[in-house]
Design a protein around this motif. Structure first.
Motif: not given
Length: 62
Positions: A47-50
């Motif tokens: 999620m953080v890195r997309g």
């Protein structure tokens, strides 16, 4: 993770080898928390890195 670890405990032949190895070293509830933590960290990183989830390659049967 409860059902995954439980299945690995009662049917090790049908479980992921990583879960079977973890259950050989740790009690089922500790293994459940460890696997849930592992999944949560992976989901957070994606999620953080997309990124898009890429399933790991299946392990060949020996």
């Amino acid at each position: 993770m409860c059902s995954t670890c439980s299945r690995g405990h009662y049917r090790p032949d049908a479980a992921d080898p990583r879960i079977t190895a973890l259950l050989a070293r740790k009690p089922i509830r500790v293994a459940t928390v460890a696997m849930a933590n592992h999944a949560a960290r992976a989901i957070w990183a994606i999620m953080v890195r997309g990124e898009v989830y890429r399933a790991p390659a299946p392990v060949a049967a020996a």
